[in-house]
Design a protein around this motif. Structure first.
Motif, PDB file in Angstrom:
ATOM      1  N   HIS A  51      58.543   4.045  61.828  1.00 52.92           N
ATOM      2  CA  HIS A  51      58.923   4.362  60.454  1.00 52.92           C
ATOM      3  C   HIS A  51      57.961   5.395  59.874  1.00 52.92           C
ATOM      4  O   HIS A  51      56.801   5.490  60.308  1.00 52.92           O
ATOM      5  N   PRO A  52      58.425   6.145  58.854  1.00 53.72           N
ATOM      6  CA  PRO A  52      57.562   7.150  58.231  1.00 53.72           C
ATOM      7  C   PRO A  52      56.200   6.584  57.818  1.00 53.72           C
ATOM      8  O   PRO A  52      55.166   7.195  58.090  1.00 53.72           O
ATOM      9  N   HIS A  53      56.212   5.417  57.202  1.00 58.10           N
ATOM     10  CA  HIS A  53      54.916   4.898  56.715  1.00 58.10           C
ATOM     11  C   HIS A  53      53.980   4.597  57.883  1.00 58.10           C
ATOM     12  O   HIS A  53      52.759   4.731  57.761  1.00 58.10           O
ATOM     13  N   GLN A  54      54.528   4.217  59.019  1.00 60.63           N
ATOM     14  CA  GLN A  54      53.665   3.947  60.180  1.00 60.63           C
ATOM     15  C   GLN A  54      52.986   5.225  60.661  1.00 60.63           C
ATOM     16  O   GLN A  54      51.778   5.254  60.893  1.00 60.63           O
ATOM     17  N   LEU A  55      53.777   6.285  60.797  1.00 62.62           N
ATOM     18  CA  LEU A  55      53.185   7.546  61.258  1.00 62.62           C
ATOM     19  C   LEU A  55      52.226   8.112  60.214  1.00 62.62           C
ATOM     20  O   LEU A  55      51.205   8.712  60.552  1.00 62.62           O
ATOM     21  N   LEU A  56      52.557   7.901  58.949  1.00 62.25           N
ATOM     22  CA  LEU A  56      51.679   8.429  57.896  1.00 62.25           C
ATOM     23  C   LEU A  56      50.355   7.695  57.841  1.00 62.25           C
ATOM     24  O   LEU A  56      49.312   8.270  57.522  1.00 62.25           O
ATOM     25  N   GLU A  57      50.410   6.388  58.121  1.00 62.31           N
ATOM     26  CA  GLU A  57      49.151   5.625  58.122  1.00 62.31           C
ATOM     27  C   GLU A  57      48.267   6.063  59.278  1.00 62.31           C
ATOM     28  O   GLU A  57      47.053   5.857  59.259  1.00 62.31           O
ATOM     29  N   GLY A  58      48.886   6.665  60.283  1.00 66.53           N
ATOM     30  CA  GLY A  58      48.106   7.166  61.418  1.00 66.53           C
ATOM     31  C   GLY A  58      48.186   6.212  62.589  1.00 66.53           C
ATOM     32  O   GLY A  58      47.964   5.014  62.452  1.00 66.53           O
ATOM     33  N   MET A  59      48.536   6.737  63.724  1.00 68.49           N
ATOM     34  CA  MET A  59      48.550   5.944  64.944  1.00 68.49           C
ATOM     35  C   MET A  59      47.179   6.113  65.575  1.00 68.49           C
ATOM     36  O   MET A  59      46.409   6.988  65.197  1.00 68.49           O
ATOM     37  N   GLU A  60      46.914   5.297  66.566  1.00 62.26           N
ATOM     38  CA  GLU A  60      45.589   5.361  67.197  1.00 62.26           C
ATOM     39  C   GLU A  60      45.293   6.773  67.708  1.00 62.26           C
ATOM     40  O   GLU A  60      46.013   7.300  68.554  1.00 62.26           O
ATOM     41  N   GLY A  61      44.265   7.378  67.175  1.00 62.15           N
ATOM     42  CA  GLY A  61      43.848   8.706  67.645  1.00 62.15           C
ATOM     43  C   GLY A  61      44.702   9.851  67.154  1.00 62.15           C
ATOM     44  O   GLY A  61      44.468  11.001  67.520  1.00 62.15           O
ATOM     45  N   PHE A  62      45.688   9.561  66.332  1.00 64.47           N
ATOM     46  CA  PHE A  62      46.614  10.599  65.884  1.00 64.47           C
ATOM     47  C   PHE A  62      46.760  10.512  64.382  1.00 64.47           C
ATOM     48  O   PHE A  62      47.355   9.575  63.855  1.00 64.47           O
ATOM     49  N   ASN A  63      46.211  11.491  63.709  1.00 58.94           N
ATOM     50  CA  ASN A  63      46.149  11.472  62.262  1.00 58.94           C
ATOM     51  C   ASN A  63      46.748  12.768  61.739  1.00 58.94           C
ATOM     52  O   ASN A  63      46.287  13.856  62.078  1.00 58.94           O
ATOM     53  N   LEU A  64      47.780  12.652  60.914  1.00 55.95           N
ATOM     54  CA  LEU A  64      48.507  13.849  60.476  1.00 55.95           C
ATOM     55  C   LEU A  64      47.791  14.646  59.388  1.00 55.95           C
ATOM     56  O   LEU A  64      48.137  15.790  59.129  1.00 55.95           O
ATOM     57  N   GLU A  65      46.804  14.036  58.749  1.00 58.18           N
ATOM     58  CA  GLU A  65      46.137  14.698  57.618  1.00 58.18           C
ATOM     59  C   GLU A  65      45.367  15.946  58.049  1.00 58.18           C
ATOM     60  O   GLU A  65      44.741  15.979  59.105  1.00 58.18           O
ATOM     61  N   LEU A  66      45.383  16.938  57.181  1.00 63.37           N
ATOM     62  CA  LEU A  66      44.651  18.177  57.437  1.00 63.37           C
ATOM     63  C   LEU A  66      43.274  18.086  56.800  1.00 63.37           C
ATOM     64  O   LEU A  66      43.107  17.459  55.756  1.00 63.37           O
ATOM     65  N   SER A  67      42.302  18.712  57.433  1.00 68.35           N
ATOM     66  CA  SER A  67      40.967  18.616  56.846  1.00 68.35           C
ATOM     67  C   SER A  67      40.310  19.985  56.761  1.00 68.35           C
ATOM     68  O   SER A  67      40.817  20.975  57.263  1.00 68.35           O
ATOM     69  N   ASP A  68      39.160  19.988  56.103  1.00 68.07           N
ATOM     70  CA  ASP A  68      38.448  21.243  55.887  1.00 68.07           C
ATOM     71  C   ASP A  68      37.787  21.762  57.156  1.00 68.07           C
ATOM     72  O   ASP A  68      37.672  22.958  57.359  1.00 68.07           O
ATOM     73  N   GLN A  69      37.322  20.810  57.979  1.00 66.32           N
ATOM     74  CA  GLN A  69      36.539  21.203  59.148  1.00 66.32           C
ATOM     75  C   GLN A  69      37.404  21.232  60.413  1.00 66.32           C
ATOM     76  O   GLN A  69      38.357  20.466  60.533  1.00 66.32           O
ATOM     77  N   PRO A  70      37.043  22.089  61.343  1.00 66.79           N
ATOM     78  CA  PRO A  70      37.833  22.216  62.578  1.00 66.79           C
ATOM     79  C   PRO A  70      37.719  21.007  63.491  1.00 66.79           C
ATOM     80  O   PRO A  70      36.711  20.302  63.486  1.00 66.79           O
ATOM     81  N   GLU A  71      38.763  20.795  64.262  1.00 68.21           N
ATOM     82  CA  GLU A  71      38.727  19.788  65.316  1.00 68.21           C
ATOM     83  C   GLU A  71      38.368  20.452  66.638  1.00 68.21           C
ATOM     84  O   GLU A  71      38.519  21.654  66.799  1.00 68.21           O
ATOM     85  N   SER A  72      37.967  19.657  67.589  1.00 69.11           N
ATOM     86  CA  SER A  72      37.661  20.200  68.920  1.00 69.11           C
ATOM     87  C   SER A  72      38.963  20.492  69.667  1.00 69.11           C
ATOM     88  O   SER A  72      40.024  19.970  69.328  1.00 69.11           O
ATOM     89  N   LEU A  73      38.857  21.284  70.691  1.00 64.43           N
ATOM     90  CA  LEU A  73      40.037  21.564  71.521  1.00 64.43           C
ATOM     91  C   LEU A  73      40.525  20.296  72.208  1.00 64.43           C
ATOM     92  O   LEU A  73      41.726  20.145  72.454  1.00 64.43           O
ATOM     93  N   GLU A  74      39.611  19.396  72.516  1.00 62.61           N
ATOM     94  CA  GLU A  74      40.015  18.116  73.114  1.00 62.61           C
ATOM     95  C   GLU A  74      40.952  17.365  72.171  1.00 62.61           C
ATOM     96  O   GLU A  74      41.973  16.826  72.583  1.00 62.61           O
ATOM     97  N   GLN A  75      40.603  17.344  70.868  1.00 63.29           N
ATOM     98  CA  GLN A  75      41.458  16.663  69.906  1.00 63.29           C
ATOM     99  C   GLN A  75      42.798  17.384  69.753  1.00 63.29           C
ATOM    100  O   GLN A  75      43.844  16.753  69.582  1.00 63.29           O
ATOM    101  N   ILE A  76      42.761  18.700  69.831  1.00 64.28           N
ATOM    102  CA  ILE A  76      44.008  19.485  69.733  1.00 64.28           C
ATOM    103  C   ILE A  76      44.955  19.099  70.870  1.00 64.28           C
ATOM    104  O   ILE A  76      46.171  18.945  70.665  1.00 64.28           O
TER     105      ILE A  76
END
Lengths: 502, 502
Positions: A51-76
């Motif tokens: 459900h939308p709320h499940q994906l929005l809350e974030g699955m393990e290791g997968f977070n849809l929110e955007l942030s100010d700082q870069p992620e590593s290529l591993e996370q990408i």
């Protein structure tokens, strides 16, 4: 030992970024090819529903929110893997949910190349090869429509709704060119006609372009969903008596729900008689023109003034790929051109008739042609024909399988014209219930319930909807080249497994 | 020994097609990664120019014509290689021809994934992850625009022209909702305002939507290309006196040619005073919102009713990626929704407020969000800021280099607001010629001539155009993350090498 964390700044255009870039791209390709392999593997699910709320809350290791700082290529890389994991495998042999299904490998390669070339269709200057491919392909499509020598014009647009919008715009420009400069006030009250079963984009176009949806007159259909030409003529006469000006008729070549083909020749006769523009919306059914066996369903299409044809539907081209074809040369350009000096310089060193961008309502325009051109090269015209004949054979198989089967009821009688097979499935508890309000209400809830269970199981996907007075029914469509009879059998088994006891 | 000829029928969904499919895809990727490597290599050309007739006649081994019979996979690989060979390297560090340049590796990976997922944005049902990414990203963009809590609405559309068209449609719906059903006849004579320097898409929208281009009033600008607010007010008053209804004002945040930013706050005051919709076309300049140093150029944007912002321009996202943002919730939906039953079923098992497709004028909609979302993840907000600051620094470098250099004349005085640097180059023979008709006529031919030579050499590409009474001049723009000072130096050297003796 700490996990290695590569940074995006290691990649090109960074100095000495070549090796890291190649490695990263190969890691991405590894994720993608694994996904492709799984897509065709019937032992995998079509989707892993959340459900939308499940994906929005974030699955393990997968977070849809955007942030100010870069992620590593591993996370990408993890993000890419998870994006695919929680998505829907539209190429899966048991994905029947939309008119566009399947994953053509050549088309996929074409899209990868298109994104690598990352250019824009507005001028020959920056898209020489793609512009020429578009012109040649449009000409070929017009030949197949049946216009002499493939003459005429056209453009690829971002989907069938926009292609249909073009047709209304061009028709208006043809009859009332002064609307371009003076607006709708310069025209009398114009009315448009389309069937009750036609696609809602005609209605969207009426609203957007300033006609108003009330000036789009809906035509009655027979029980198979095909326009009744006499109803068109009666409504044209009625509109004229009211002082309105009938301008445009849309005939559908393959309707969205029933897969119905309006009788184009009879509609064309009326259009000629009353001087109206005839558009054929073949977004879904246009592909049948490629089949010697089935193209008769579009007989008369060569009399149309314009045609919408979406290779991304029945021809299996990846999304998006839609063409608007116009019989008369010059009106598309006349309707849309604004001659922007910074883009369409008249003093270029090459033949500027190849700068086709000013025909569009867009400025920048995505390259939708290459994948289609490449697929045509790879399959040949005969390959498309085989694909289409195979899909129609499969839908005939489904129709014959369920038309007399216990627990099924067809929405309309007779063999479908396209791959659309529309039916109700009746759980056991409904089978002995007499027709009436209660049965209707309960039946209306069956398809949504089965669909929900299907999605939660993730085993297959098929669409449903009501239509007019008919309560929710399944609409099965087949455009997926990976589908076989066994997948049809699976779908039926699955519907019965999930729905029998409802 | 005969050349091996693999057939397309060896590929998936063919039985046992996995291995052949993987091999074919890796061969394609090999072609693409070689192209990527060369794109960043300054020793390669930007393009290998050929005239349309040359490509149409067919180059050795590369024939654009489509045929009935399939080609071998070997030929498909050649076709892919040649398509790239005769195209334009828009990611090359010396490609400055358009507002969209560069080849971002993360964005490219995102596009490859998008085409592999091959889905459609209309419903959560078949694009759950992408739909949520779109919502989160739009919210983030609205926060950056400055709307409280990022409230409002929006959608990604196929390019800035369509985004601008949305803004006019939404404004009309807000003030005259009955136009949706009754057409333009239900509204008084509506007028729209935009600057002489604004993008031609506003004009296209006026024509398409039934306002008429004559009802789009062009506003005067100062010599830097910025709207003169007093001219707007005078023209609003004039229109009202004529009995027309001023409805919509477009303020440009970064004009196409000059890179000018209209004074939004002053325009907003006038819009409030006369109850007009304020749209900011930030297709090109919106990216500057990401920079703490440069975002002041868009001061007042938070007062806009709608904003166009194309991440595929200044933010280096691959084509296409354009957003229309709307401050008030509900009007986008109200304007466009038609509630098609086959797609937007109200009885789904999930929260259907996530089925965002009915807000669009399209039906099917390409997934434009993923590459942008992935780049944001990889760079962070700070990464976009760095990119933008760097591009503006480079353009300041160019401006300072040529503003007093022998043979150059700036089109307008003062440091440019955006990365647009507009200038004439004067061949030696023109430098001593007095101002007048002959000089103007000769100067008008210089930029096209240099550009033609540049393209034939294939060393670099930059745009030119006339503007108002000003004869052809170069418009240099920098959005390419691969560009450095040495590339700017190269461009100037090249202009002088090719143009000095003209």
């Amino acid at each position: 030992q700490p996990v290695r964390q590569r940074k995006i700044t290691y990649l090109l255009p960074a100095k000495n970024g070549e090796e890291q870039t190649m490695q990263f791209l190969f890691e991405i390709v590894d994720i993608l090819t694994t996904y492709v392999r799984k897509t065709f593997d019937r032992s995998t699910k079509v989707l892993d529903f959340h459900h939308p709320h499940q994906l929005l809350e974030g699955m393990e290791g997968f977070n849809l929110e955007l942030s100010d700082q870069p992620e590593s290529l591993e996370q990408i890389l993890v993000d890419c893997r998870d994006t695919l994991k929680y998505g829907v495998r539209t190429g899966h042999p048991r994905f029947f949910n939309q008119l566009s299904t399947g994953l053509d490998i050549i088309g996929l390669a074409g899209e990868w190349l298109t994104s690598t070339a990352n250019t824009n269709m507005f001028t020959y200057e920056i898209a020489p090869v793609f512009v020429l491919m578009e012109q040649l392909t449009l000409k070929k499509m017009r030949e197949i429509v049946g216009w002499p020598e493939g003459e005429g014009d056209g453009i690829f647009s971002p989907g069938g709704a926009i292609s249909n919008m073009y047709s209304v715009m061009i028709a208006r420009y043809k009859y009332f060119p002064e609307v371009k400069t003076k607006g709708m006030a310069a025209a009398p009250r114009l009315v448009l006609f389309t069937s009750e079963h036609s696609h809602y984009s005609i209605k969207k176009a009426s609203a957007a372009l300033g006609f108003g949806t009330e000036n789009l007159i809906l035509l009655k259909t027979d029980e198979r969903g095909r326009v009744i030409p006499a109803d068109l003529e009666a409504k044209v006469i009625d509109a004229k008596q009211k002082g309105y000006v009938p301008m445009f008729v849309n005939a559908t070549g393959g309707s969205t729900v029933y897969g119905a083909f309006d009788p184009i020749n009879e509609i064309a006769d009326i259009c000629e008689k009353y001087n109206m523009w005839l558009h054929v919306d073949g977004a879904w059914g246009g592909g049948l023109l490629m089949s010697r066996k089935h193209r008769h369903k579009l007989n008369g299409i060569e009399r149309a003034n314009s045609v919408t044809w979406n290779p991304h539907k029945m021809m299996g081209v990846p999304l998006q790929c839609s063409a608007i074809l116009v019989r008369e040369r010059g009106v598309l350009q006349g309707c849309n051109s604004m001659c922007a000096g910074y883009l369409f310089q008249p003093d270029k060193q090459y033949d500027i008739s190849y700068d086709t961008g000013d025909k569009a309502i867009q400025c920048g325009r995505h390259v939708d042609i290459f994948k289609f051109w490449l697929m045509w090269k790879a399959k040949g015209t005969v390959g498309f024909e085989q694909h289409i004949d195979k899909c129609l054979d499969l839908s005939a198989y489904l129709y014959n399988k369920i038309k007399t089967r216990e627990g099924y009821q067809m929405v309309f009688e007779g063999e479908p014209q396209h791959t659309n097979v529309c039916f109700w499935y009746l759980p056991l508890s409904l089978r002995s219930l007499p027709d009436g309000q209660e049965r209707r209400e309960r039946l209306h809830k069956v398809a949504p319930k089965i669909k929900a269970l299907m999605m939660e199981c993730g085993t297959t996907m098929v669409g449903y909807q009501p239509q007019g007075t008919k309560v929710n029914f399944f609409r099965m469509v087949i455009s997926n080249p990976a589908a076989t009879r066994s997948d049809i059998d699976f779908l039926i088994d699955e519907i019965e497994r999930l729905g029998y006891d409802l």
